[in-house]
Enzyme design. Structure first.
Site, PDB file in Angstrom:
ATOM      1  CB  VAL A   1       8.470 -23.599  19.396  1.00 34.62           C
ATOM      2  CG1 VAL A   1       7.286 -24.091  18.802  1.00 34.62           C
ATOM      3  CG2 VAL A   1       8.201 -23.014  21.001  1.00 34.62           C
ATOM      4  CG  HIS A   2      13.494 -24.041  15.785  1.00 33.95           C
ATOM      5  ND1 HIS A   2      13.948 -24.302  17.007  1.00 33.95           N
ATOM      6  CD2 HIS A   2      14.343 -23.412  15.150  1.00 33.95           C
ATOM      7  CE1 HIS A   2      15.180 -23.756  17.061  1.00 33.95           C
ATOM      8  NE2 HIS A   2      15.336 -23.335  15.664  1.00 33.95           N
ATOM      9  CG  ASP A   3      15.350 -27.481  18.685  1.00 35.83           C
ATOM     10  OD1 ASP A   3      15.606 -27.255  17.568  1.00 35.83           O
ATOM     11  OD2 ASP A   3      16.178 -27.410  19.723  1.00 35.83           O
TER      12      ASP A   3
ATOM     13  CD  GLU B   1      10.893 -21.413  17.235  1.00 35.87           C
ATOM     14  OE1 GLU B   1      11.099 -21.701  18.303  1.00 35.87           O
ATOM     15  OE2 GLU B   1      10.129 -21.725  16.278  1.00 35.87           O
TER      16      GLU B   1
END
Length: 376
Positions: A278-280, A307
């Site tokens: 998700v943080h990508d 993450e």
């Protein structure tokens, strides 16, 4: 509109304090006064560490490229022997060893010998760290002019080329091989931590989205023999995962499917994992991914979101400073706080979101979201 409200007392006090701390005469006084001396010296060290951080990182890079930690893995060695093994002039070998000692990577011993310190020994057991250190050469190139990067004037960056999915471009096969290997090596560091935080006893079928070459599912398969497992990633990556998992004997346990989550996710799993995915991604595609996961999960299905997160107590610079600038250079994504991710999960439809503690929250934190209150 009336006149602006006066600053709050706390803001006025902060402004006064900042003026005081900025005064060179006060700094000199504080460094000598017994009650403030310790604080002044710690702040001086912290400020210098910020200035010298790149040099410290390059000391670590030199140690890794010269294989120093592996050389010392069997035991301490004299400095002259190490100089020959490292192929360095004796004076420069000693310079490097002393620099590494100051960073607690190696330990100086009697008889002009050096051995591993705890940090150096830990690096041997975590090859993903060495891979990331080598990979940082791209990041450093992108950060040569951080202001241009922040203003959006530094495109294209080296990192955006390294991670082609961040810009939505199609890469050559060697590019998929390169970033899949790095992702897999770093994934191995956290897989067990994620699984320790998850109760999968009631799960029948787990699908790992963005699973790379299957490092996380390899750990799942070894621990949970009852689970059906699916890996979903870009077609070229899924092909590599199929070959790798087959070589390891997991070919019958894990089904690898190729596709693009922007077009939706396959159904059939009652649990979905998103490990450092998700943080990508920027907010819109990240929210769409969570909604897609909700759509294909059955009632009471689980979503595991794992993450590193911004605002982690004791690791604040990792989230906002490191990942904040790294993802900017990559061209996609941003670090998010746990509360932000909870809000996104609830917006996707998940009514129950719980955080489960992990052994090393600096590396990974875990949110478990459940799809409840729906019928098919």
């Amino acid at each position: 509109m009336g006149p602006p409200a006066p600053p709050a007392w706390s803001e006025r006090w902060l402004a006064w304090r900042n003026r005081l701390v900025a005064n060179p005469r006060f700094q000199r006084w504080a460094a000598g006064f017994p009650l403030t001396r310790g604080i002044a010296r710690r702040n001086t060290r912290a400020l210098f560490d910020l200035c010298a951080g790149f040099v410290y990182a390059q000391v670590l890079t030199a140690c890794i490229r010269l294989d120093l930690f592996a050389i010392l893995a069997d035991g301490p060695m004299p400095t002259d022997v190490l100089a020959r093994r490292l192929d360095l002039p004796p004076d420069n070998a000693r310079r490097l060893l002393r620099a590494a000692e100051s960073l607690r990577l190696v330990r100086a011993l009697k008889g002009d010998r050096y051995g591993l310190a705890d940090l150096g020994a830990a690096l041997i057991g975590n090859p993903g760290i060495a891979g990331m250190v080598e990979h940082h050469a791209l990041l450093y190139a992108d950060l040569v002019d951080p202001v241009r990067l922040l203003r959006g004037q530094a495109q294209p960056t080296r990192l955006s080329g390294y991670w082609p999915y961040a810009s939505g471009t199609t890469a050559e096969p060697e590019a998929y091989a390169r970033y899949s290997a790095l992702m897999g090596a770093s994934q191995a560091m956290i897989a067990e931590d994620v699984l320790d935080a998850c109760d999968l006893s009631g799960v029948r079928h787990l699908m790992d989205v963005g699973g790379g070459e299957g490092m996380f599912l390899e750990a799942v398969a070894a621990r949970h023999a009852q689970l059906d497992l699916t890996l979903f990633d870009l077609p070229a990556v899924a092909e590599r995962a199929t070959a790798r998992l087959s070589r390891l004997g997991f070919g019958d346990r894990v089904t690898c499917r190729g596709g693009d989550f922007h077009a939706g996710l396959p159904s059939g799993a009652d649990a979905i994992s998103l490990v450092r995915i998700v943080h990508d991604h920027d907010d819109r595609p990240a929210q769409a991914l969570l909604a897609a996961a909700y759509a294909v999960l059955p009632p009471n299905g689980l979503l595991i979101l794992a993450e590193p997160m911004a605002g982690t107590p004791g690791a604040e610079p990792v989230g906002d400073a490191y990942f904040g600038l790294y993802l900017l250079a990559m061209g996609s994504g941003r670090p998010r706080r746990s509360a932000e991710l909870r809000t996104m999960l609830q917006a996707a439809g998940f009514s129950s979101v719980q955080e489960q503690p992990t052994r090393r929250p600096l590396l990974v934190r875990v949110l478990i979201a459940q799809k409840t209150g729906v019928t098919q």
